[in-house]
Scaffold this active site. Structure first.
Site, PDB file in Angstrom:
ATOM      1  N   ASP A  11       0.884  -1.168   0.000  1.00 55.33           N
ATOM      2  CA  ASP A  11       0.000   0.000   0.000  1.00 55.33           C
ATOM      3  C   ASP A  11       0.918   1.213   0.000  1.00 55.33           C
ATOM      4  O   ASP A  11       1.645   1.449   0.965  1.00 55.33           O
ATOM      5  CB  ASP A  11      -0.872  -0.060   1.261  1.00 55.33           C
ATOM      6  N   ASP A  52      -4.267  -1.707  -1.811  1.00 53.84           N
ATOM      7  CA  ASP A  52      -3.010  -2.427  -1.992  1.00 53.84           C
ATOM      8  C   ASP A  52      -2.746  -2.753  -3.469  1.00 53.84           C
ATOM      9  O   ASP A  52      -3.601  -3.312  -4.152  1.00 53.84           O
ATOM     10  CB  ASP A  52      -3.039  -3.719  -1.180  1.00 53.84           C
ATOM     11  N   TYR A 226       5.653  -4.214  15.878  1.00 56.29           N
ATOM     12  CA  TYR A 226       5.843  -5.222  14.845  1.00 56.29           C
ATOM     13  C   TYR A 226       5.165  -4.772  13.560  1.00 56.29           C
ATOM     14  O   TYR A 226       4.032  -4.313  13.576  1.00 56.29           O
ATOM     15  CB  TYR A 226       5.253  -6.558  15.291  1.00 56.29           C
ATOM     16  N   LYS A 229       2.695  -7.277   8.544  1.00 66.02           N
ATOM     17  CA  LYS A 229       1.786  -8.389   8.779  1.00 66.02           C
ATOM     18  C   LYS A 229       0.465  -8.266   8.017  1.00 66.02           C
ATOM     19  O   LYS A 229      -0.332  -9.190   8.049  1.00 66.02           O
ATOM     20  CB  LYS A 229       1.515  -8.459  10.295  1.00 66.02           C
TER      21      LYS A 229
HETATM   22  P1  13P Z   1      -4.686  -0.483   5.294  1.00 67.40           P
HETATM   23  O1  13P Z   1      -3.699  -1.432   5.944  1.00 67.40           O
HETATM   24  O2  13P Z   1      -5.452  -1.146   4.196  1.00 67.40           O
HETATM   25  O3  13P Z   1      -4.057   0.807   4.902  1.00 67.40           O
HETATM   26  O4  13P Z   1      -5.803  -0.198   6.367  1.00 67.40           O
HETATM   27  C1  13P Z   1      -5.744   0.899   7.152  1.00 67.40           C
HETATM   28  C2  13P Z   1      -6.933   0.866   8.044  1.00 67.40           C
HETATM   29  O5  13P Z   1      -6.921   0.147   9.026  1.00 67.40           O
HETATM   30  C3  13P Z   1      -8.085   1.672   7.653  1.00 67.40           C
HETATM   31  O6  13P Z   1      -9.080   1.722   8.634  1.00 67.40           O
HETATM   32 MG    MG Z   2      -3.950   2.164   3.476  1.00 70.42          MG
HETATM   33 MG    MG Z   3      -4.721  -2.133   2.629  1.00 74.72          MG
HETATM   34 MG    MG Z   4      -2.149  -2.295   4.800  1.00 75.92          MG
END
Ligand code: 13P
Ligand code: MG
Ligand code: MG
Ligand code: MG
Ligand code: 13P
Ligand code: MG
Length: 362
Positions: A11, A52, A226, A229
């Site tokens: 992302d 992503d 961490y 993941k």
């Molecule tokens: P991403 O890991 O897809 O960026 O998600 C972020 C998130 O938790 C949005 O609420």
């Molecule tokens: Mg995001």
């Molecule tokens: Mg994401």
């Molecule tokens: Mg993400």
């Protein structure tokens, strides 16, 4: 000669918020792979699930190739430049520790790679998910490769009857262990059920042929937390001694609860959708999974077939939406919200500091 299939994802900026990827970023990714990967890749395909970007590449370099990983990294850097110029949300978030957007967990790109001798016919399914983590594959992988109520091939296909081996990572202790199934099914399940910690990395036939590989990887301690993941991918080879495409897709007909919704801090149903529907917006979700099918032919990726576009998954989507409605009512309460130590971020230390001295012996 062997072929390697690499799926590398990151992302590097959301459009709008964390919902999707701007078309100009996807164009840049394609352009990079086509130009810089001209002499390196046999074939490639770029897609996205939610925010992503997924780079699907075939080549002869083997797994963990510096050349391939550098190409992917440079591609994500170029996409980050586009994201920055358009002021996309969290530009470069999975690449750089200084691009903090409140989401420290997913700061490293995810990688799933396998090298194999291409069979006379090589059907492959690539699963890609958003708003969840690699533990989300535990339940479906168990069903696909170990549960005869899902995979009748385990019972009636002489080539599958001896079962499969599961390689499982302990993400906390950085250890791995392999289980032979069906012999060690119950041992396997005590670990797979704890999918925030024990995660399937790969699955092999009893003859040692690779059948599946996920983007699970050793977590890195970065900025005190961490990372690396979230929002996982999974490659599964199908047919001729491996589960049929339909057996591989079947577990997703019944959406299970996974961690990773809203701020990486909530459980929600994993909804199987077409690539066009992979646009998580309600409470930044619910978590999505897409399945892209390819037939490999001398490394060429014929496809994709957007497998969850099938109307037969409509009921799964309806069920996921009902579960989403139900669990959303719990708001900030567990088990919708993750336990304190598993949330992506928290105010607890600050609140504790403020209340210091107000806690009395009871
Ligand atoms: P991403 O890991 O897809 O960026 O998600 C972020 C998130 O938790 C949005 O609420
Ligand atoms: Mg995001
Ligand atoms: Mg994401
Ligand atoms: Mg993400
Ligand atoms: P075919 O007989 O069409 O090859 O189908 C076999 C199979 O995999 C069905 O699940
Ligand atoms: Mg996340």
């Amino acid at each position: 000669s062997k072929i390697t299939l690499s799926v590398i994802k990151a992302d590097v900026g959301g459009f709008v918020g964390h919902g999707s990827v701007h078309p100009k970023m996807l164009e840049k990714a394609e352009e990079m792979l086509k130009e810089k990967g001209k002499d390196l890749l046999v074939d490639c395909f770029v897609t996205n699930v939610g925010d992503d970007i997924n780079l699907i590449m075939t080549h002869k370099e083997g797994i963990n190739s510096e050349k391939i990983h550098t190409l992917a990294w440079d591609t994500f850097l170029s996409c980050t430049e586009v994201a920055k110029s358009l002021k996309m949300y969290g530009a470069g978030q999975d690449l750089l520790s200084d691009a903090f957007s409140g989401n420290m967990k997913g700061m490293g790109p995810g990688i799933a790679e396998m090298e194999f001798e291409e069979r006379p016919s090589e059907p492959i399914v690539i699963f890609m998910a958003d708003k969840t983590e690699p533990g989300a594959w535990n339940l479906p992988l168990y069903k696909i490769f170990a549960d005869p109520f899902n995979t009748i091939g385990l019972v009636i296909d002489p080539k599958m009857h001896s079962g499969f081996r599961f390689e499982v990572f302990d993400l906390i202790k950085d250890k791995k262990v392999t289980f032979a199934c069906p012999e060690e099914l119950y041992d396997l399940l005590i670990f797979l059920g704890a999918s925030n910690r024990y995660v399937v990395k790969s699955i092999y036939t009893k003859e040692g042929e690779i059948a599946a590989v996920s983007s699970t990887q050793k977590m890195n301690q970065m900025a005190g937390r961490y990372v690396g993941k979230d929002d996982p991918v999974l490659i599964v080879r199908c047919q001729s001694g491996l589960p049929a495409v339909g057996e591989v897709l079947e577990p997703f007909a019944n959406p299970h609860l996974v961690a990773g919704w809203m701020r990486g801090s909530h459980y929600g149903p994993l909804m199987p959708v077409s690539q066009k529907q992979a646009l998580p917006t309600r409470f930044d979700g619910p978590p999505r999974v897409i399945a892209m099918g390819f037939q490999l032919a001398n490394g060429k990726l014929h496809g994709p077939q957007d497998l969850f576009a099938d109307v037969a998954f409509d009921m799964a989507r309806q069920k996921a939406l009902k579960v989403a409605d139900y669990i959303r009512q719990m708001g900030p309460f567990e088990p919708h919200r993750l336990p304190l130590d598993e949330m992506e971020y928290t105010t607890l230390p600050g609140v504790m500091e403020k209340l210091k001295g107000r806690f009395e012996q009871c």
